[in-house]
Design an enzyme around this catalytic site. Structure first.
Site, PDB file in Angstrom:
ATOM      1  CG  ASP A  98      -4.237   3.606   2.760  1.00  0.00           C
ATOM      2  OD1 ASP A  98      -3.489   2.637   2.562  1.00  0.00           O
ATOM      3  OD2 ASP A  98      -5.062   3.995   1.925  1.00  0.00           O
ATOM      4  CG  ASP A 156      -2.853  -0.330  -2.463  1.00  0.00           C
ATOM      5  OD1 ASP A 156      -3.153  -1.392  -3.028  1.00  0.00           O
ATOM      6  OD2 ASP A 156      -3.275   0.760  -2.845  1.00  0.00           O
TER       7      ASP A 156
HETATM    8  N1  GLY Z   1      -4.153   3.453  -2.999  1.00  0.00           N
HETATM    9  C1  GLY Z   1      -2.782   3.481  -3.037  1.00  0.00           C
HETATM   10  C2  GLY Z   1      -2.220   3.728  -4.368  1.00  0.00           C
HETATM   11  O1  GLY Z   1      -2.797   4.474  -5.127  1.00  0.00           O
HETATM   12  O2  GLY Z   1      -1.213   3.182  -4.676  1.00  0.00           O
END
Ligand code: GLY
Length: 378
Positions: A98, A156
């Site tokens: 992330d 993601d």
């Molecule tokens: N982990 C990223 C989301 O919750 O979309």
């Protein structure tokens, strides 16, 4: 982005004014902290290494860049958040995929708006960490850090790739882009299904790179269709197209958008998973709607004629519904109500979420003629 003649409707101006005013007034209490979900009208804060750390500074930058009379307080708060992330850059074990969300909306945003050299430097370090998570055999960027998850990748992560595309452009070194493109190819092949829905997690053998299994993750089940995951697939795929010009990524975005749009309920805001056994008690996820709407605007920007009109129209209809039916009143610090964070973990269900607010304001900002921080820079 060319918005000529399109976005003069008063509801868009009103929605922007209201959202920008909320960000400004919330900044007095939030300051340089890292909000995530809102409870009883106030955001709760997370430590700076949490994946959502970029969204509040990103919101501050969105509002700041639109202002004619700049509110320097907003810029200073965004920069303080960015500086707080410096300790995270040194905590190798706590960094995960992330990194892209976190440093695109802080350092890349700062670099784009102010050309701050220190921000460029931070974003290059972050991109280098992200690139180093690439598994060559499996052609994917590793998600989290637990030893048992060494072969896991998640949908993601498509939104983390713009940091790598940016780093290639900045440095003139194609390695960052090569890795981003290879990961996106893997996602098109293994995550985005023929019908346009997407797996949240796909597990690979980290030694051989073979696909081993898939998991439900934040969705209802392995083969369900987690709404935010489909939204990440739309937006992440069109961004990979914009950065590379490879039509396979645009086709993937169209497939995911087709699934998302045809399965929306009447108010254009999805339940948290498109494949729940019953929708009777299923909470909505306004964040998925906001992410998808912003991604659809990017799709409209790269298309022409009827197709462009179609995606613009869909984005506007989602944003209008969010504005009319999902925005909060003055008792709530956040902008958008009814987001759903993580149902399997029982976290932040039916709550405002900072990333819902971010993508909603980002989409409105595009309608006002601004480019997003995900690039490519125009
Ligand atoms: N982990 C990223 C989301 O919750 O979309």
């Amino acid at each position: 982005m060319n918005t000529e003649g399109l976005y003069t409707e008063s509801w868009i101006q009103d929605a922007w004014d209201k959202a920008a005013a909320k960000v400004t007034s919330a900044s007095a209490r939030i300051g340089a902290q890292f909000p995530h979900g809102s409870h009883e009208g106030r955001f709760q804060f997370m430590p700076p290494h949490y994946w959502t750390a970029g969204f509040w500074p990103g919101l501050l930058w969105l509002v700041y860049q639109d202002q004619v009379q700049k509110d320097e307080e907003l810029r200073q708060l965004a920069e303080s958040c960015e500086e707080k992330l410096d300790t995270v850059l040194q905590e190798y074990e706590r960094l995960d995929h992330d990194i892209g969300f976190m440093w695109t909306l802080t350092s890349v945003a700062n670099w784009q708006i102010t050309q701050n050299e220190a921000s460029r430097h931070r974003a290059m370090i972050a991109a280098s960490h992200l690139m180093a998570r690439f598994n060559v055999k499996g052609q994917f960027i590793r998600a989290w850090n637990q030893p048992e998850r060494v072969g896991w990748a998640i949908i993601d992560c498509m939104m983390n790739l713009p940091l790598l595309y940016w780093a290639s452009k900045q440095s003139g070194d194609p390695r960052f882009r090569h890795i981003a493109t290879a990961h996106a190819d893997t996602v098109v092949k293994h995550f985005i299904r023929d019908d346009g829905s997407a797996y949240h997690i796909v597990c690979f053998d980290p030694e051989t790179g073979e696909r081993v299994s898939a998991r439900g993750g934040q969705g209802y089940a392995e083969k369900s269709a987690w709404a935010r995951g489909v939204a990440w697939a739309i937006y992440g795929s069109v961004l990979s197209y914009r950065h590379t010009g490879r039509t396979g990524f645009l086709e993937a975005a169209e497939r995911a958008a087709g699934y998302f749009l045809t399965n929306l309920p009447e108010d254009r805001v999805p339940y948290w998973d498109f494949r729940l056994p019953t929708f009777e008690h299923g909470p909505k996820d306004s964040s998925a709607a906001a992410i998808a709407a912003s991604g659809l605007l990017d799709m409209a920007a790269v298309m022409e004629g009827e197709q462009a009109e179609f995606y613009k129209g869909e984005a506007l209809s989602i944003l209008k519904s969010l504005t009319q039916q999902y925005t909060s009143d003055d008792t709530e610090e956040a902008i958008l109500l009814y987001g759903t964070g993580n149902v399997p973990m029982n976290q932040n269900i039916n709550r405002p979420l900072i990333y819902g607010d971010y993508y909603y304001v980002e989409a409105l900002s595009k309608l006002r003629g601004h480019s997003s921080f995900w690039g490519p820079e125009e």
